[in-house]
Design a protein around this motif. Structure first.
Motif, PDB file in Angstrom:
ATOM      1  N   PHE A  12       0.559  -1.502   0.059  1.00 44.25           N
ATOM      2  CA  PHE A  12      -0.252   0.155  -0.279  1.00 44.25           C
ATOM      3  C   PHE A  12       1.189   0.987  -0.335  1.00 44.25           C
ATOM      4  CE2 PHE A  12      -2.510  -3.647   2.639  1.00 44.25           C
ATOM      5  CZ  PHE A  12      -3.641  -3.238   0.903  1.00 44.25           C
ATOM      6  N   VAL A  13       0.302   2.626  -0.625  1.00 46.66           N
ATOM      7  CA  VAL A  13       1.577   3.344  -0.663  1.00 46.66           C
ATOM      8  C   VAL A  13       0.310   4.850  -0.370  1.00 46.66           C
ATOM      9  CG1 VAL A  13       2.921   2.403  -2.017  1.00 46.66           C
ATOM     10  CG2 VAL A  13       1.255   3.246  -3.691  1.00 46.66           C
ATOM     11  N   PHE A  14       0.570   5.553  -0.694  1.00 46.81           N
ATOM     12  CA  PHE A  14       0.240   7.573  -0.273  1.00 46.81           C
ATOM     13  C   PHE A  14       1.186   7.756  -1.391  1.00 46.81           C
ATOM     14  CE2 PHE A  14       0.273  11.825   1.322  1.00 46.81           C
ATOM     15  CZ  PHE A  14      -0.539  11.767   1.837  1.00 46.81           C
ATOM     16  N   VAL A  15       0.682   8.215  -2.177  1.00 52.70           N
ATOM     17  CA  VAL A  15       1.447   9.043  -3.160  1.00 52.70           C
ATOM     18  C   VAL A  15       1.094  10.817  -3.291  1.00 52.70           C
ATOM     19  CG1 VAL A  15       1.910   8.873  -6.295  1.00 52.70           C
ATOM     20  CG2 VAL A  15       1.437   7.253  -4.356  1.00 52.70           C
ATOM     21  N   VAL A  16       1.726  11.377  -3.635  1.00 50.45           N
ATOM     22  CA  VAL A  16       2.247  13.151  -3.274  1.00 50.45           C
ATOM     23  C   VAL A  16       2.442  13.137  -4.544  1.00 50.45           C
ATOM     24  CG1 VAL A  16       3.202  15.126  -2.707  1.00 50.45           C
ATOM     25  CG2 VAL A  16       2.503  13.107  -0.708  1.00 50.45           C
ATOM     26  N   GLN A  17       1.354  14.004  -5.708  1.00 46.67           N
ATOM     27  CA  GLN A  17       1.059  14.348  -6.963  1.00 46.67           C
ATOM     28  C   GLN A  17       1.471  15.914  -7.339  1.00 46.67           C
ATOM     29  OE1 GLN A  17      -1.092  12.016  -8.666  1.00 46.67           O
ATOM     30  NE2 GLN A  17       0.208  10.217  -9.304  1.00 46.67           N
ATOM     31  N   GLY A  28      -3.596   3.771  -2.476  1.00 48.67           N
ATOM     32  CA  GLY A  28      -3.446   2.436  -3.849  1.00 48.67           C
ATOM     33  C   GLY A  28      -3.215   1.921  -2.539  1.00 48.67           C
ATOM     34  N   ARG A  29      -2.900   0.531  -3.993  1.00 50.20           N
ATOM     35  CA  ARG A  29      -2.163  -0.716  -3.687  1.00 50.20           C
ATOM     36  C   ARG A  29      -1.526  -0.420  -4.785  1.00 50.20           C
ATOM     37  NH1 ARG A  29      -5.247  -6.201  -1.717  1.00 50.20           N
ATOM     38  NH2 ARG A  29      -3.464  -6.260   0.091  1.00 50.20           N
ATOM     39  N   ILE A 100       5.487   7.260  -0.669  1.00 48.44           N
ATOM     40  CA  ILE A 100       5.260   6.708   0.509  1.00 48.44           C
ATOM     41  C   ILE A 100       4.817   5.379   0.462  1.00 48.44           C
ATOM     42  CG2 ILE A 100       5.119   7.821   2.522  1.00 48.44           C
ATOM     43  CD1 ILE A 100       4.707  10.092   2.205  1.00 48.44           C
ATOM     44  N   TRP A 101       5.545   4.445   1.458  1.00 52.90           N
ATOM     45  CA  TRP A 101       5.118   3.116   1.732  1.00 52.90           C
ATOM     46  C   TRP A 101       3.844   3.441   2.790  1.00 52.90           C
ATOM     47  CZ3 TRP A 101       4.836   0.465   6.458  1.00 52.90           C
ATOM     48  CH2 TRP A 101       4.609  -0.476   6.751  1.00 52.90           C
ATOM     49  N   ILE A 102       2.671   2.799   3.399  1.00 52.09           N
ATOM     50  CA  ILE A 102       1.991   2.327   3.992  1.00 52.09           C
ATOM     51  C   ILE A 102       1.579   1.546   4.263  1.00 52.09           C
ATOM     52  CG2 ILE A 102       1.116   5.124   4.181  1.00 52.09           C
ATOM     53  CD1 ILE A 102      -1.473   4.155   2.925  1.00 52.09           C
ATOM     54  N   ASN A 103       1.589   0.651   5.943  1.00 50.19           N
ATOM     55  CA  ASN A 103       0.906  -0.486   6.091  1.00 50.19           C
ATOM     56  C   ASN A 103      -0.656  -0.567   5.421  1.00 50.19           C
ATOM     57  OD1 ASN A 103      -0.582   0.349   8.516  1.00 50.19           O
ATOM     58  ND2 ASN A 103       1.187   0.280   9.297  1.00 50.19           N
ATOM     59  N   GLU A 104      -1.275  -1.592   6.014  1.00 50.06           N
ATOM     60  CA  GLU A 104      -2.428  -1.990   5.470  1.00 50.06           C
ATOM     61  C   GLU A 104      -3.184  -0.942   6.093  1.00 50.06           C
ATOM     62  OE1 GLU A 104      -5.379  -5.526   4.402  1.00 50.06           O
ATOM     63  OE2 GLU A 104      -3.374  -6.001   5.315  1.00 50.06           O
ATOM     64  N   SER A 105      -3.394  -1.167   8.031  1.00 52.69           N
ATOM     65  CA  SER A 105      -4.375  -0.424   8.393  1.00 52.69           C
ATOM     66  C   SER A 105      -4.455   0.380   8.415  1.00 52.69           C
ATOM     67  CB  SER A 105      -3.578  -0.685   9.727  1.00 52.69           C
ATOM     68  OG  SER A 105      -4.409  -0.195  10.600  1.00 52.69           O
ATOM     69  N   ARG A 106      -3.287   1.609   8.230  1.00 48.19           N
ATOM     70  CA  ARG A 106      -3.213   2.792   7.592  1.00 48.19           C
ATOM     71  C   ARG A 106      -4.515   3.616   6.561  1.00 48.19           C
ATOM     72  NH1 ARG A 106       0.218   7.310   9.100  1.00 48.19           N
ATOM     73  NH2 ARG A 106       0.110   6.806  10.912  1.00 48.19           N
ATOM     74  N   VAL A 109      -7.661   3.189   7.164  1.00 50.79           N
ATOM     75  CA  VAL A 109      -8.349   4.300   8.028  1.00 50.79           C
ATOM     76  C   VAL A 109      -8.752   5.026   6.972  1.00 50.79           C
ATOM     77  CG1 VAL A 109      -7.538   5.581   9.558  1.00 50.79           C
ATOM     78  CG2 VAL A 109      -6.862   3.496   9.974  1.00 50.79           C
ATOM     79  N   LEU A 110      -7.164   5.685   6.404  1.00 47.53           N
ATOM     80  CA  LEU A 110      -7.293   6.265   5.079  1.00 47.53           C
ATOM     81  C   LEU A 110      -9.117   6.750   4.050  1.00 47.53           C
ATOM     82  CD1 LEU A 110      -4.140   7.500   4.675  1.00 47.53           C
ATOM     83  CD2 LEU A 110      -5.846   8.701   5.898  1.00 47.53           C
ATOM     84  N   ASP A 111      -8.645   5.145   3.216  1.00 50.43           N
ATOM     85  CA  ASP A 111     -10.082   4.741   2.835  1.00 50.43           C
ATOM     86  C   ASP A 111     -11.105   4.383   3.338  1.00 50.43           C
ATOM     87  OD1 ASP A 111     -10.550   3.572   0.372  1.00 50.43           O
ATOM     88  OD2 ASP A 111     -11.512   1.713   1.097  1.00 50.43           O
ATOM     89  N   GLY A 112     -11.541   4.296   4.622  1.00 48.84           N
ATOM     90  CA  GLY A 112     -12.445   4.058   5.345  1.00 48.84           C
ATOM     91  C   GLY A 112     -12.835   5.924   5.552  1.00 48.84           C
TER      92      GLY A 112
END
Length: 167
Positions: A12-17, A28-29, A100-106, A109-112
């Motif tokens: 899972f990742v957090f991407v800044v564009q 996303g994944r 940025i790598w994020i764990n599944e839990s993070r 939470v963001l997706d929810g």
């Protein structure tokens, strides 16, 4: 580069564009990796409410900092105001965008947070023009929070609501 052996499909990742003067994020994944290019499936988030407040001069320094340098730890400041979201299924280049790598839990939470429409609910509770509207928005927030089943999301929403003095 993530972990041992680098970035891998399924993580899972957090991407800044860059998005004009400010930034948008993608959560996303990873679907595939080709060199510095990463194919991500997830959700694109543009913090329209925060951008409007900064443009109007009603946002503080912290909000400006979040817009210029979002990360998984400060992005909540983007998500307690109105956002524009869209599905994202595309390639991003790590040489251009910050991945940025994020764990599944993070991620969950963001997706929810997005799927449960909490940006709109928090924005209404924080910026309603009248006290009556604000109280009604707070009641909607409490009802929505009470209906959550995902433990991490529920804890996160309650923590943000307490720190924003909405409870």
């Amino acid at each position: 580069m993530f972990g041992k052996g680098g970035i891998k499909p399924g993580e899972f990742v957090f991407v800044v564009q860059k998005d004009g003067e400010y930034n948008k994020v993608v959560i996303g994944r990873i679907q595939a990796v080709k060199g510095s290019k990463v194919h991500v499936a997830g959700t694109q988030i543009r913090p329209s409410g925060l951008i409007q407040r900064v443009g109007a001069g009603t946002a503080g320094e912290r909000s400006k900092q979040v817009l210029s340098n979002p990360d998984p730890n400060n992005c909540i400041f983007m998500l307690i105001d109105r956002v524009e979201t869209a599905p994202f299924n595309g390639e991003t280049d790590q040489a251009v965008d910050r991945v940025i790598w994020i764990n599944e839990s993070r991620y969950l939470v963001l997706d929810g947070w997005i799927k449960e429409n909490f940006p709109e609910v928090f924005a209404a509770a924080l910026t309603s023009p009248t006290e009556e509207d604000r109280q009604q928005a707070k009641a909607v927030l409490r009802e929505k929070m009470g209906a959550l089943y995902e433990r991490d999301l529920k804890e996160h929403v309650y923590a943000v609501a307490r720190s924003a003095r909405l409870l």
